[in-house]
Scaffold this active site. Structure first.
Site, PDB file in Angstrom:
ATOM      1  CE  LYS A 279      36.844  35.346  99.295  1.00 50.73           C
ATOM      2  NZ  LYS A 279      36.651  33.891 100.068  1.00 50.73           N
ATOM      3  NE  ARG A 353      26.022  31.735 101.923  1.00 51.34           N
ATOM      4  CZ  ARG A 353      27.093  30.703 103.091  1.00 51.34           C
ATOM      5  NH1 ARG A 353      26.181  30.584 104.480  1.00 51.34           N
ATOM      6  NH2 ARG A 353      27.924  30.115 102.854  1.00 51.34           N
TER       7      ARG A 353
END
Length: 504
Positions: A279, A353
């Site tokens: 990020k 996920r």
């Protein structure tokens, strides 16, 4: 921890640091809400006029302090806005009362005791005021040094609820439930706000273990060796770049009269750097909150136990740190999941996920009546619904609608979202069974479709993407603090109650 009492004393006679009353708008006129009649009388019936002189308008979120006149034991009166006054014969909405009580509790930081004389027409109203006050009185000060803590004001120490009926079973039960739920929400907030150098998979699991012993919950922890032996490729793949290894925690509450089982699955990325798909600065400073789903699930299971719901509730906390290193999963790697499916990792920052997929498969093996997963899963959901609303996806439209109705009932903003079948093709991989990324547009829905692949056949399932409301970076409002919010805990608890009652 803020204490809660139901008082039979009158507003004029109770000794407290402050007396909280409600004011509302009726047309162009400011009116004093019910519950504050004795206070208005002490002002010779001119409380509304005095407040108008001070600039009060009755708008929600407004708080006006004024010195109390002779005839009141409390030295200060705090008037909080309730918005538009309801029509004759109608009551204020529970969420209006909840937010007003939260505003009052925040405003009275530093006070030892406050008497709340807000309009209470039912046990539900009493619960809303109690819940709002206890949530509004929250503060996270565990890391303040002694000198700093000494200078800082402490949260409101005691809430005395006026207008409730302490000898009435319904009112007493409502207050006890409100206290249990609020304290568990605040437990979730503490976990979310805890810095990641102290909250990591192993320490999170230890906290759950201690709470399990306190509340009679069965806790099982799978460490790296057990995860490796069991073939949990998703959780291991996300956690392999970190020095501190991942965990899968099962925390279960059972009731002897339960006829149904609800499984809750929470994403618990205790820090998310993005992994190799790192990020950028500006996007990683608050990523300690990426375990908010696991915190909500944990809190909901404990709350169900404290309330004594006649339903089995099993929580699954998929815990890992997502870090870059020489051992980290790379874009292009293929993971073999616990289900046996293979996943091509195209973006290591789509890690939530992956851990949820393993936990969903494991939860499905126990054949619960329904599974609900909770996760700060996608920035796309924040773009779609904003910072205060979570998205709901499900493989059953009726169940999705039921969760939406439950969330609205408890005052948590949510919105039903679809699972468009045409978006599934975007996750086709030339190498593996499925990729962990698909089309960029509709990314929150793509994530939901990915998770659906790992839910057991015939099991009702829903997915709550709480990426928006889980962590509040702005100024506090109502009962919502800056930082971790405990989003979705109330929804999960009410869902468990509905399940216990046979309504779902």
């Amino acid at each position: 921890m803020t204490a809660l009492t139901l008082s039979t004393a009158g507003a004029a006679t109770l000794r407290a640091d402050a007396l909280v009353v409600g004011v509302a708008k009726s047309g162009k006129t400011l009116v004093v809400a019910s519950g504050a009649e004795a206070v208005d009388k002490a002002f010779d019936g001119r409380l509304a006029a005095v407040l108008e002189t001070l600039g009060a308008s009755g708008t929600e979120g407004e708080a006006t302090k004024l010195p109390a006149p002779a005839g009141l034991k409390a030295p200060v009166v705090l008037a909080v806005g309730l918005g538009t006054a309801p029509e004759d014969g109608e009551s204020y909405a529970a969420e209006t009362l909840r937010r007003a009580a939260g505003t009052a509790a925040r405003t009275l930081t530093g006070a030892k005791k406050a008497a709340f004389a807000l309009p209470i027409a039912s046990a539900e109203d009493a619960a809303a005021v109690a819940e709002g006050a206890l949530l509004g009185a929250y503060a996270f000060d565990a890391y303040r040094t002694a000198n700093e803590a000494k200078d800082a004001k402490k949260p409101l120490a005691e809430v005395a609820l006026l207008g409730a009926k302490p000898r009435d079973k319904a009112h007493k039960a409502a207050a006890e439930r409100a206290q249990a739920v609020a304290e568990e929400i605040n437990r979730a907030r503490d976990l979310i706000n805890m810095p990641p150098n102290d909250l990591y998979p192993e320490s999170f699991a230890a906290i759950v273990t201690v709470a399990g012993k306190e509340h009679g919950l069965k806790v099982q922890v799978l460490d790296e060796k057990a995860l490796d032996k069991g073939g949990y490729g998703g959780i291991l793949g996300v956690g392999k770049g970190a020095v501190r290894g991942p965990r899968l925690v099962r925390v279960a509450y059972t009731h002897p009269k339960a006829e149904k089982t609800l499984a809750l699955v929470g994403k618990g990325i205790t820090y998310d750097s993005g992994g190799i798909s790192l990020k950028p600065a500006g996007h990683n400073e608050t990523m300690k909150c990426d375990m908010s789903g696991a915190a909500a699930v944990f809190a909901a299971v404990v709350a169900a136990s404290r309330i004594g719901l006649a339903v089995n509730v099993t929580g699954w906390l998929a815990l890992a740190e997502n870090m870059p290193s020489g051992n980290a999963t790379r874009p292009g790697d293929v993971l073999r999941m616990y289900s046996g499916k293979t996943v091509e990792v195209l973006n290591t920052d789509a890690e939530g996920r992956l851990v949820l997929a393993d936990a969903l498969t494991k939860a499905s093996e126990e054949h619960p009546d329904a599974i609900v997963d909770v996760a700060t899963l996608t920035g796309a959901m924040v773009l779609a619904l904003g910072n205060r609303t979570f998205g709901i996806m499900a493989n059953d439209d009726d169940y999705r609608t039921a969760i939406h109705e439950v969330a609205e009932e408890v005052g948590e903003a949510s919105w039903p979202m679809p699972l468009p079948a045409d978006l599934r093709k975007g996750m086709d991989s030339p190498t593996a069974d499925i990729a962990n990324m698909g089309e960029r547009m509709g990314g929150g829905l793509v994530a939901g479709l990915f998770l659906q692949e790992f839910v057991g056949e015939g099991i009702t399932w829903a997915h709550l993407d709480i990426a928006g409301p889980a962590f509040h970076e702005g100024a506090p409002y109502g009962y919502t603090p800056k930082g971790g919010t405990g989003s979705s805990v109330r929804t999960l608890v009410k869902l468990a109650e509905r399940t216990a009652a046979g309504q779902l």
